[in-house]
Design an enzyme around this catalytic site. Structure first.
Site, short mmCIF file in Angstrom:
data_model
loop_
_atom_site.label_atom_id
_atom_site.label_comp_id
_atom_site.label_asym_id
_atom_site.label_seq_id
_atom_site.Cartn_x
_atom_site.Cartn_y
_atom_site.Cartn_z
N ASP A 63 0.85 -1.19 0.00
CA ASP A 63 0.00 0.00 0.00
C ASP A 63 0.89 1.25 0.00
O ASP A 63 1.37 1.67 1.04
CB ASP A 63 -0.92 -0.01 1.24
N LYS A 122 1.94 7.99 0.50
CA LYS A 122 2.39 8.00 1.89
C LYS A 122 3.78 8.62 1.98
O LYS A 122 4.53 8.61 1.00
CB LYS A 122 2.47 6.56 2.41
N ASP A 128 0.41 -4.79 4.81
CA ASP A 128 -0.99 -4.41 4.67
C ASP A 128 -1.84 -5.60 4.18
O ASP A 128 -3.01 -5.46 3.89
CB ASP A 128 -1.10 -3.22 3.71
N ASP A 178 -5.48 6.71 -0.28
CA ASP A 178 -4.84 5.89 0.75
C ASP A 178 -5.87 5.19 1.64
O ASP A 178 -5.53 4.31 2.41
CB ASP A 178 -3.89 6.77 1.58
N GLU A 186 -7.81 2.89 0.93
CA GLU A 186 -8.11 1.92 -0.12
C GLU A 186 -8.66 0.61 0.42
O GLU A 186 -9.39 -0.09 -0.27
CB GLU A 186 -6.84 1.65 -0.95
N ARG A 202 -10.89 -0.10 2.63
CA ARG A 202 -12.36 -0.16 2.70
C ARG A 202 -12.98 -0.31 1.33
O ARG A 202 -14.06 -0.87 1.18
CB ARG A 202 -12.88 1.08 3.44
N1 BES Z 1 -2.97 0.37 5.47
C1 BES Z 1 -3.27 1.66 5.96
C2 BES Z 1 -3.49 1.68 7.46
C3 BES Z 1 -2.28 1.55 8.31
C4 BES Z 1 -1.52 2.65 8.65
C5 BES Z 1 -1.92 0.34 8.82
C6 BES Z 1 -0.42 2.53 9.46
C7 BES Z 1 -0.82 0.21 9.63
C8 BES Z 1 -0.07 1.30 9.96
C9 BES Z 1 -4.55 2.17 5.31
O1 BES Z 1 -4.74 1.77 4.02
C10 BES Z 1 -4.45 3.65 5.31
O2 BES Z 1 -3.58 4.15 4.68
N2 BES Z 1 -5.33 4.31 6.05
C11 BES Z 1 -5.31 5.73 6.15
C12 BES Z 1 -6.73 6.21 6.10
C13 BES Z 1 -6.85 7.69 5.96
C14 BES Z 1 -6.36 8.12 4.59
C15 BES Z 1 -8.29 8.08 6.15
C16 BES Z 1 -4.65 6.09 7.47
O3 BES Z 1 -4.87 5.39 8.46
O4 BES Z 1 -3.91 7.06 7.50
ZN ZN Z 2 -3.90 0.04 3.43
MN MN Z 3 -3.79 3.03 2.64
#
Ligand code: BES
Ligand code: ZN
Ligand code: MN
Length: 497
Positions: free
Chosen positions: A274, A281, A292, A351, A353, A355
């Site tokens: 991801d 990111k 992920d 990001d 993604e 969901r």
């Molecule tokens: N895979 C990430 C969540 C994540 C972040 C897991 C850090 C483990 C450590 C997910 O896809 C993501 O990027 N979520 C975002 C959502 C936001 C853009 C609303 C997040 O948590 O920042």
């Molecule tokens: Zn993710």
């Molecule tokens: Mn993500």
């Protein structure tokens, strides 16, 4: 490494090391007392030196104990009698393994069966927990292209069961533990692989392998990009569109003998990488986003446990494999996607993604009419902020699932905490041009993500586990924790009635 449960004569058996416990203030466990009597009070005479009292974490290795046929006796401090918990037992075994790994001990007898860890069905949980702890501390990440071969440092571990009536239960505990351990180890192995090797196609191959390994009970169907498009899974396919590695969704169908009518589905988020997509990111620690796919790894591991034990259940395990990358074909912030359910989503952040992949998977599952669907996902950084890295976020609108997961969590010490799905949160997902946006406002991110999913899980009882904090350890010794495989396994074991 072989593990056995047996009723042995402790002084006569010949091994490299016998492990027995000593409670605080020099109180012998039954096994330690027996060895002490056999050796004419040799251990008592050593205790007088005051080197070990029986406090938690203490250890003393004895050689040539008179009239004992084994080469060594390891005396282990257990702390106050009747105050031992599963967590302290875990610490104790961490120390034992660390100590025995350094010396050339190959065959071990562990005589702990009289020890009480304050749970019902004591012998079952004792043998099961110890077996899982031992494997946990011996687990090594397989290095790619390295010449160092992973070899187990022990050959044989025997659990001495003092009470013969408990042998059968101990046997069951060991059987369960070994199957769960296969699940945990397989989940860790696949999760630890780098994203250039473990991509969505690779994941689907691993899933396919299960049908060859367990042909009587498992069949696997892989949904590829073309099939997804035909099904209208446009949220899922949008996430995969920026990558050369196409998405693959693996559907692992397990059916045991004499099953009830209940159908349980487990869905794992399988983002093999991801990057965040166009909403990219930050560079630091981006490499950790190979984890992920921890949800998919957990489902994969759990299916292995189920097949090993041939559980009398009907279970569908889905590995929702996908890669979130940037590129000329990538989906963008601003896009509006039509999901398989017909509901539309405005993408405000590529990001968010997980969901999008999961919502179409949840809809896809409707065709199997499952009674229960549990999804497992490294879904939000916000969950890590809320609960840290030792507790997984848990969400459900169903009190039965809440009770069952709480129970399994307490039994396995694989901790979860329930967060709410109040309608107030749902409002933050509104969009001016679609049914939902894919992110809420900047607050309560773990909850708004779960609320998003809940809109796609209306046809069955549903629970969601956010394992973003618990599925792996970061830093120098980064690696998969294998969580929440044991929790899922226990939940399933408890569904057999
Ligand atoms: N895979 C990430 C969540 C994540 C972040 C897991 C850090 C483990 C450590 C997910 O896809 C993501 O990027 N979520 C975002 C959502 C936001 C853009 C609303 C997040 O948590 O920042
Ligand atoms: Zn993710
Ligand atoms: Mn993500």
């Amino acid at each position: 490494m072989k593990l056995l449960v047996k009723n042995c004569t402790l002084d006569k058996v010949k091994t490299d090391c016998i492990i027995v416990g000593l409670f605080d203030s020099y109180k012998f466990s039954i096994s330690a007392e027996y060895l002490n009597d056999c050796s004419d009070g040799y251990i008592t005479s050593l205790l007088k030196l005051g080197d070990i009292k029986g406090k938690l974490g203490e250890m003393m290795l004895l050689y040539n104990v008179p009239k004992i046929f084994s080469k060594r006796v390891l005396l282990v401090g257990l702390g106050e009698k009747n105050k031992l918990t599963k967590s302290s037992l875990e610490e104790i075994f961490k120390n034992i393994i660390r100590k025995l790994k350094k010396i050339s001990v190959k065959n071990i007898i562990c005589s702990f069966s009289e020890i009480n860890i304050n749970s019902e069905n004591n012998i079952y949980w004792l043998i099961r927990s110890i077996t899982i702890f031992i494997h946990k501390f011996l687990y090594k990440i397989t290095k790619i292209n390295s010449t160092t071969k992973n070899s187990m440092c022990f050959n044989l571990i025997i659990f001495n069961i003092l009470n013969k009536n408990e042998l059968l239960v101990a046997q069951t505990a060991l059987k369960h533990a070994l199957a769960i351990n296969s699940g945990i180890t397989s989940a860790k192995d696949i999760n630890n692989l780098p994203p250039n090797i473990c991509n969505p196609l690779f994941l689907s191959y691993q899933a396919k392998q299960l049908s060859l390994r367990y042909p009587d009970n498992i069949s696997v169907e892989v949904i590829d990009l073309e099939a997804m498009k035909k099904l209208g899974m446009y949220a899922y396919t949008a996430v995969g569109s920026g990558s050369k590695n196409k998405p693959f969704m693996s559907v692992i169908k397990y059916s045991g003998n004499n099953t009830s009518n209940k159908k349980i589905a487990l869905v794992g988020k399988g983002l093999t990488f991801d990057s965040g997509g166009i909403s990219i990111k930050p560079a630091s620690n981006m490499h950790e986003m190979k984890y992920d796919m921890s949800g998919a790894a957990a489902v994969y591991g759990t299916m292995i446990m189920v097949a090993e034990l041939k559980l009398p259940l009907t279970i569908i395990g889905v590995l929702a494999g996908c890669e979130n990358m940037l590129g000329g074909n990538a989906f963008r912030p601003g896009d509006v996607l039509t999901t398989m359910s017909g509901q539309t989503v405005e993408v405000l952040n590529t990001d968010a993604e997980g969901r999008l992949v999961l919502c179409d998977t949840l809809t896809y599952l409707e065709r199997f009419s499952p009674n229960i669907v549990v999804d497992i996902a490294t879904l939000t950084g916000a969950c890590v902020t809320a609960l840290g890295d030792s507790v997984s976020g848990f969400f459900t609108n169903n009190e039965y699932l809440f009770d069952e997961f709480n129970r399994a969590s307490k039994e396995t010490n694989d901790k979860i905490w329930r967060l709410p799905l109040f309608p107030e949160y749902q409002k933050t997902l509104s969009s001016s041009i679609a049914d939902f946006s894919n992110i809420g406002d900047s607050k309560a991110g773990a909850i708004t993500a779960a609320c998003f999913l809940s809109n796609f899980a209306k046809k069955y009882d549903w629970a969601h586990l956010d394992i973003a904090g618990t599925a792996w350890k970061s830093g120098k010794n980064k690696g998969s924790t294998g969580r929440p495989v044991e929790l899922l396994c226990q939940f399933l074991l408890n569904q057999i009635r």
